[in-house]
Every structure is written in structure tokens, then in C-alpha cells.
Design an enzyme around this catalytic site. Structure first.
Site, PDB file in Angstrom:
ATOM      1  N   ASN A 115      -8.091  -9.952  11.338  1.00 20.44           N
ATOM      2  CA  ASN A 115      -7.842  -9.685  10.110  1.00 20.44           C
ATOM      3  C   ASN A 115      -6.164 -10.726  10.247  1.00 20.44           C
ATOM      4  OD1 ASN A 115      -6.603  -7.815   8.450  1.00 20.44           O
ATOM      5  ND2 ASN A 115      -6.025  -6.745   9.607  1.00 20.44           N
ATOM      6  N   ALA A 116      -6.535 -12.053  11.153  1.00 19.77           N
ATOM      7  CA  ALA A 116      -5.575 -12.570  10.763  1.00 19.77           C
ATOM      8  C   ALA A 116      -4.813 -13.084   9.137  1.00 19.77           C
ATOM      9  CB  ALA A 116      -5.324 -13.995  10.978  1.00 19.77           C
ATOM     10  N   CYS A 169     -13.291  -6.756   1.790  1.00 17.70           N
ATOM     11  CA  CYS A 169     -14.566  -7.122   1.382  1.00 17.70           C
ATOM     12  C   CYS A 169     -15.122  -7.927  -0.112  1.00 17.70           C
ATOM     13  CB  CYS A 169     -15.136  -5.858   1.115  1.00 17.70           C
ATOM     14  SG  CYS A 169     -15.887  -4.364   2.238  1.00 17.70           S
ATOM     15  N   SER A 227     -11.979 -13.385  -2.430  1.00 19.45           N
ATOM     16  CA  SER A 227     -12.030 -14.404  -2.734  1.00 19.45           C
ATOM     17  C   SER A 227     -12.725 -14.539  -4.093  1.00 19.45           C
ATOM     18  CB  SER A 227     -13.811 -14.825  -1.968  1.00 19.45           C
ATOM     19  OG  SER A 227     -14.010 -13.379  -1.931  1.00 19.45           O
ATOM     20  N   LYS A 229       0.895  -0.913   0.156  1.00 17.04           N
ATOM     21  CA  LYS A 229       0.428  -0.080  -0.115  1.00 17.04           C
ATOM     22  C   LYS A 229       0.984   1.164   0.051  1.00 17.04           C
ATOM     23  CE  LYS A 229      -3.577  -2.522  -0.972  1.00 17.04           C
ATOM     24  NZ  LYS A 229      -3.628  -3.541  -0.020  1.00 17.04           N
TER      25      LYS A 229
HETATM   26  C1  OXD Z   1      -5.703  -4.526   2.481  1.00 17.93           C
HETATM   27  C2  OXD Z   1      -4.521  -5.595   2.637  1.00 17.93           C
HETATM   28  O1  OXD Z   1      -6.170  -3.694   1.423  1.00 17.93           O
HETATM   29  O2  OXD Z   1      -3.722  -5.944   2.732  1.00 17.93           O
HETATM   30  O3  OXD Z   1      -5.069  -3.878   3.802  1.00 17.93           O
HETATM   31  O4  OXD Z   1      -4.360  -5.650   0.911  1.00 17.93           O
HETATM   32 MN    MN Z   2      -5.907  -4.587  -0.022  1.00 18.38          MN
END
Ligand code: OXD
Ligand code: MN
Length: 626
Positions: free
Chosen positions: A386-387, A274, A278, A231
Site C-alpha cells: 500500500n505504498a 482495484c 488507473s 475518507k
Molecule cells: C482508499 C484511498 O480508499 O486511499 O483507501 O483512496
Molecule cells: Mn479511495
């Protein structure tokens, strides 16, 4: 190389590492490494080439330094981040701006000089007693117009190892391009460690210097804050794309099979947590990427590549029924880094795996047993929401053959989707490119998830699912999208998907696997093989097409009642959404393109006219095929 840089590098790098760095004829790079060495004062420096022994070294050091613990399945390891370091931290992620520059209210920024002093203050001597690793990657396929080089300096073997799974090696490309390239640079230190975990998370900072194209990250380990080419470099790439007329997006890239052996590629922008991965991993389809894409116009077509070559995915709800391919990869021998799962007897466990969770084990909080409380007195879950897992795409049975194609793949459709419990239908198609960019992409909202720190479940503005990463004024960002494909003879079609719509009883109206039907419908729409019913917000599927597709794709029955409840146009909620979105673009963004407000006003007029004729909630049977 200037004398000072030369002296710092010779004094701090062994002959071998010095030689590896010098093979890259790029004086700016030499200065950057010397500056990092002088600032962070590592005990030694390891310059990694693309050679297998260098990559092996990093992998074994991650275990030796106890940043990763081996699990029983060969190749599997587990890393833990600290309890307050379990997601991207938006509060402390900021752009450094020179005086006079303003990116607007939705973009977190601070004064450059002040910010540099602050973050460099935290980085000072931060690597004492540790090794600094210097790694090179290529974002996008090598030898391609899409390719961007990147260099990461970090004192975390876990970060360097994760990057090895996630990115294409870039040392050789860097060497070939020498001084004739622009590249991105990331400097990271995990800071002071206690039990292998960043201890000073209150001083966590992730600052992006737009001037020098350098990212600084300190006092954190969570990969979303530290793996620079995820990111962090997305933000720099958005600026580069803006300068050069292409798009850098938070998008998956998937090949969907159509009739007669055809494969049509889709990009999809979904906020974190979201359904993006998948969707990219739908069984029977082919994955190019699950998170980041670069899009360019080449010979009159939109073409796209995956910036990455691996997956850093949310593990929650990965089970043999809903995500069979990933589940198989996570339970077979092969290189996988698990993070923030529950470990018991050397095996990883997570919620929604389809297996019973043990009542005790070790997780990011240390030894864990059911009933353990966090500092606020709340039950600590076995694995964090968030693992994650990190693995290479190579080796997945559904890998698309074009992952490394220098020309990328032609994009037939773009999908925008958020976590929306009450407004959008499960799938719809915009009237055209402009309508799609504005009413679907730029109007996207999503309920927050724990992929970022903070409260979950709050509806938030999420244009193009990219708001967290936009590094240019927001109006300009949208204008770039409007201009990008508007002049093409056949721009990609734009769709919206909503996997999270709920009924009056608060229950989801769709199963997790229904998304497969929506994308198959989109695939046939791209080739003009199916009709759609025209509603005021876009085109929706006809019942008989969905009935056929549910049977073909999922071997499920699909009833007229299901169709009716899922595709009822919720005029009231759509109008409220327009109120929220219009207000933001009108009052909170300084450079909103005029056409955006016009197109939203047209949508409002269509919705109000239809409401006068047909009421607040309109079943799909009221809308005729276009
Ligand atoms: C995020 C990712 O958007 O890990 O947080 O892809
Ligand atoms: Mn992402």
C-alpha cells in the site's frame, strides 16, 4: 466570542496567528480551535491562510521535523508510517452515536459519550512540545453549489502538507462565508513519536462525531486515517448529501474521448486498490478525479465534481507501460510525497515499476535488505503493498479543463467494479437505472486489499465501493441512489467492469490495459452507437465491436476465443453471488427497500430460466443483440 474562548486563543496564539483566525468571523470555529488548544496543549499554533508563504512554511517544516525526507529529484520527499500503520484501520474507525441511534450491522459505531471520553483521553496533552497547524480547505470547486468548507487541526506537517497537494485552498472562502456556512472539522494528533513515527498505534482511534460534525484521529499518521478531507469527511458528506438530496461517493471522474472529438464523462466506484486511479488516468483521456465525487442533479442532468484536487495513489504496479502519465510525474521534478516505498541513494523504489528493485535500502521498517523478516517471521517486502504517492492534479498533461468548473461535468455513465476473480464478465451494462443500482452497485463484492489493515484476498460485500464510509442506514443509502436519477429523462447509463476475472487455470483473462477498451465501448453505448447482446444479467459487447476497439485503442488483435472465455456467462457463480447478496440485504439490513429484493428475484428467475435452456456456462454467441 465568549470570554473563555477569547482568553485561550489570546494566551496561546501569537498576534499574527490570532489575527488570521479572527479574520474568519465564525464564533463556532473560534470555540473549536480553543477547545483543541486546551485539550491537546500544543507549544504553539500556526493558522495557515492561502498565502504562498504559509504553504511554503508547512512544506519546509515537514522536512525540518523529519516527517518527510528529501529525495534526490527536486520537489520529491518520502514519508514513512509505522509497520502497524500502513492502511486504513477499519476496526478502530467508528461513528459516535447517541443512545437509540443504530446504523446497522455493517457500520462500525460506538456510544457517543463513551467514545468521546476515550478519544479525547488519548488526545489530552498529545501535542505537547509541538505546533498545532490550523488549515482551511474547500471540498469541490470554490464558488459552487458543490463547495463545502473544511478546517483541519493537526500536529503533523506531513498531514498538512499532503492536504495542500490534495485539496483546494479554503481560507479565503471561509472568510467570505463567515458565519453563514456549515463546515467539517477534523482534529488530528500523531500522538507520541519515536523516530518520527506514531508510537502508540495500539491506542489508535478514528472517531466521527455525527452530532457536532467533528472527526477525531489520534496515534496514527497513515494519510487514510489522518488526512481528514479524504475518507473521514466523506462520511460526514454522505449525511449532508442524504439531508439535501444529492450523492457523495467513492468515485473517480474521467472524461473519455469518443468519435468526432466528443468527450463523455464517467464516474466509477471501485474499492481501494482495484484499478480506480488507473481508470481515471487512462492515456489519451482526461482526469477530473480519482477518488471522491459529489453528484447533483442540475437542470435535469446528473453533474459531478471532484471533491479533491490531487491524488493519493497506490504506487505498486505504476510503470511506464501500464500508467505512463503517472510514471512520468513520479520520475520528473515536481512536488511529490512518496510514502512507504523503498529508498536507496535518495531514489524511491516500488514493486511493479518495471525497474529492478535494489537488494537493500531504507523502508518503513528501517534499514532493509532482502531476506529481512517481519515480527511474524515473514519476508518483509521492499516497499509496502500500500505504498503511495501524493501529488497535485495541476500540472498533469491529461488534466481535464473542467476540474474547477463550479457546475461540474455532465455524467454520461456510472461504472461499478470490484476485484472479482470468478463471477462477472469484464464489462456489462444494466437494463436501466434501477437494475444497475441494485444488481451492480448494491450487489458489488470485492476481494479485500492491503489498502485496509487485515487479510487480503477475502471476498467481501462492498455496495457502491462505499461500505467503509456509509454513515446512514444502508437501505436508506441505496434508496437515495434509486431515487436520485430515476426521475430524469435520460439518467446516466450504469455499467459494471471487472478487471480481475480469471480462467480455469487461475490466470487473469485480461491484461491491465484492456480496461481502456471497456470504457471506449461504454462511451459509444452512452451515445447509442453500438448494439449489445442481452444476457440475463445485462448487456454485453458484440465480438466485432471489441475486435475493432482492441485494434483502435491498443493496436491488439482480439480473438473469438478470448471473447468467448471472457464473456461466457457463469450462471453458477452468478447464482451463488445472488444467494450471498440476497441474504445480506434480506437478513442483515433492517431497512432494505422492497424493490431491491424484487429486482434480485427477477435476476434470479432470468438466470434460472436461461440455465434450464442453455446450461451452467453459456458462451456469448448464444445471446442475441437486443
Ligand atoms: C482508499 C484511498 O480508499 O486511499 O483507501 O483512496
Ligand atoms: Mn479511495
Amino acid at each position: 466570542m465568549d470570554d473563555r474562548t477569547g482568553k485561550i486563543l489570546r494566551d496561546n496564539l501569537s498576534d499574527d496567528n490570532y489575527a488570521k483566525l479572527m479574520r474568519l468571523a465564525n464564533p463556532k470555529l473560534h470555540r473549536l480551535v480553543a477547545d483543541a488548544v486546551e485539550l491537546c496543549r500544543p507549544a504553539s499554533v500556526f493558522v495557515a491562510s492561502d498565502a504562498p508563504e504559509d504553504i511554503r512554511y508547512i512544506r519546509s517544516k515537514a522536512v525540518e521535523a523529519a516527517e518527510e525526507k528529501p529525495l534526490v529529484t527536486p520537489g520529491h520527499t518520502c514519508h514513512f508510517d509505522g509497520p502497524n500503520d500502513q492502511g486504513r484501520d477499519k476496526e478502530v474507525t467508528k461513528y459516535l452515536l447517541k443512545p437509540g441511534l443504530d446504523l446497522g450491522k455493517h457500520i462500525n459505531a460506538t456510544d457517543r459519550e463513551k467514545g468521546l471520553a476515550e478519544v479525547r483521553g488519548y488526545l489530552k496533552d498529545s501535542m505537547a512540545g509541538r505546533q498545532m497547524i490550523v488549515r482551511f480547505f474547500c471540498l469541490g470547486p470554490t464558488r459552487s453549489v458543490f463547495a463545502i468548507s473544511g478546517v483541519q487541526m493537526t500536529d503533523s506537517f506531513y498531514v498538512a502538507h499532503s492536504e495542500d497537494l490534495l485539496y483546494r485552498p479554503g481560507y479565503e472562502q471561509f472568510k467570505a462565508l463567515g458565519d453563514s456556512q456549515e463546515y467539517l472539522c477534523v482534529l488530528h494528533s500523531a500522538g507520541r513519536l519515536v523516530d518520527g513515527v506514531s508510537a502508540d498505534v495500539d491506542n489508535k482511534r478514528i472517531y466521527i462525531d455525527l452530532d457536532d460534525e467533528v472527526v477525531y484521529s489520534v496515534n496514527t499518521q497513515y494519510a487514510g486515517n489522518t488526512v481528514g478531507f479524504k475518507k473521514l469527511s466523506l462520511r460526514l458528506a454522505i449525511r449532508k448529501a442524504d439531508r439535501e438530496g444529492w450523492l457523495s461517493e467513492h468515485m473517480l471522474l474521467v472524461g473519455i474521448r469518443g468519435p468526432r472529438g466528443r468527450v463523455t464523462y464517467f464516474t466509477g466506484a471501485f474499492p481501494s486498490g482495484c484499478g480506480k486511479t488507473s481508470t481515471a488516468m487512462l492515456p489519451g483521456e482526461t482526469i477530473v478525479g480519482d477518488d471522491l465525487a459529489y453528484l447533483r442533479k442540475i437542470d435535469g442532468e446528473v453533474r459531478a465534481v471532484n471533491v479533491e484536487s490531487g491524488i493519493f495513489g497506490i504506487i505498486r504496479d505504476v510503470n511506464p507501460k501500464d500508467d505512463p502519465v503517472i510514471y512520468a510525474a513520479l520520475t520528473s521534478p515536481g512536488e511529490v510525497v512518496f510514502s512507504n516505498v523503498l529508498v536507496k541513494d535518495g531514489k524511491p523504489h516500488w514493486e511493479g515499476s518495471g525497474r529492478n528493485l535494489p537488494d537493500e535500502g531504507v523502508n518503513y521498517s528501517g534499514p532493509w535488505r532482502r531476506g529481512k523478516k517481519d515480527s511474524a517471521g515473514k519476508d518483509l517486502p521492499p516497499a509496502h503493498w500500500n505504498a503511495r504517492y501524493t501529488l497535485r492534479l495541476a500540472g498533469l498533461p491529461n488534466l481535464d479543463p473542467h476540474l474547477h468548473d463550479p457546475d461540474g461535468v455532465a455524467v454520461g455513465g456510472v461504472i461499478y467494479g470490484g476485484r472479482d476473480s470468478d463471477t462477472w464478465v469484464p464489462v456489462q451494462q444494466s437494463f436501466d437505472w434501477t437494475h444497475g443500482v441494485i444488481t451492480l452497485g448494491a450487489s458489488l463484492e470485492s476481494e479485500t486489499t492491503l489498502a485496509t489493515l487485515g487479510q487480503a484476498g477475502v471476498r467481501a460485500f462492498q455496495p457502491m465501493s462505499n461500505l467503509d464510509f456509509v454513515s446512514i442506514p444502508l437501505g436508506r443509502y441505496v434508496k437515495n441512489h434509486l431515487d436520485f436519477a430515476a426521475d430524469l429523462k435520460k439518467p446516466p447509463l450504469i455499467f459494471a467492469a471487472n478487471y480481475y476475472l480469471k480462467g480455469k487455470d487461475g490466470k487473469y483473462l485480461n491484461g491491465m490495459t484492456d480496461k481502456h477498451v471497456w470504457v471506449k465501448w461504454m462511451e459509444q453505448r452512452v451515445h447509442d452507437e453500438l448494439a449489445a447482446a442481452k444476457t440475463p444479467t445485462g448487456g454485453i459487447p458484440l465480438y466485432h465491436d471489441l475486435k475493432r476497439l482492441f485494434r483502435e485503442v491498443l493496436d491488439k488483435d482480439y480473438t473469438p476465443d478470448q471473447y468467448s472465455s471472457q464473456f461466457t456467462l457463469r450462471v453458477v457463480e452468478n447464482l451463488s453471488k445472488l444467494d450471498r447478496i440476497e441474504k445480506i440485504w434480506r437478513t442483515e439490513v433492517a431497512d432494505t427497500p422492497e424493490v431491491l429484493l424484487t429486482v434480485l428475484a427477477e435476476q434470479r428467475r432470468r438466470l434460472e430460466d436461461t440455465r434450464r435452456k442453455l446450461g451452467d456456462y453459456i458462451p456469448p454467441s448464444e445471446f442475441a443483440p437486443a
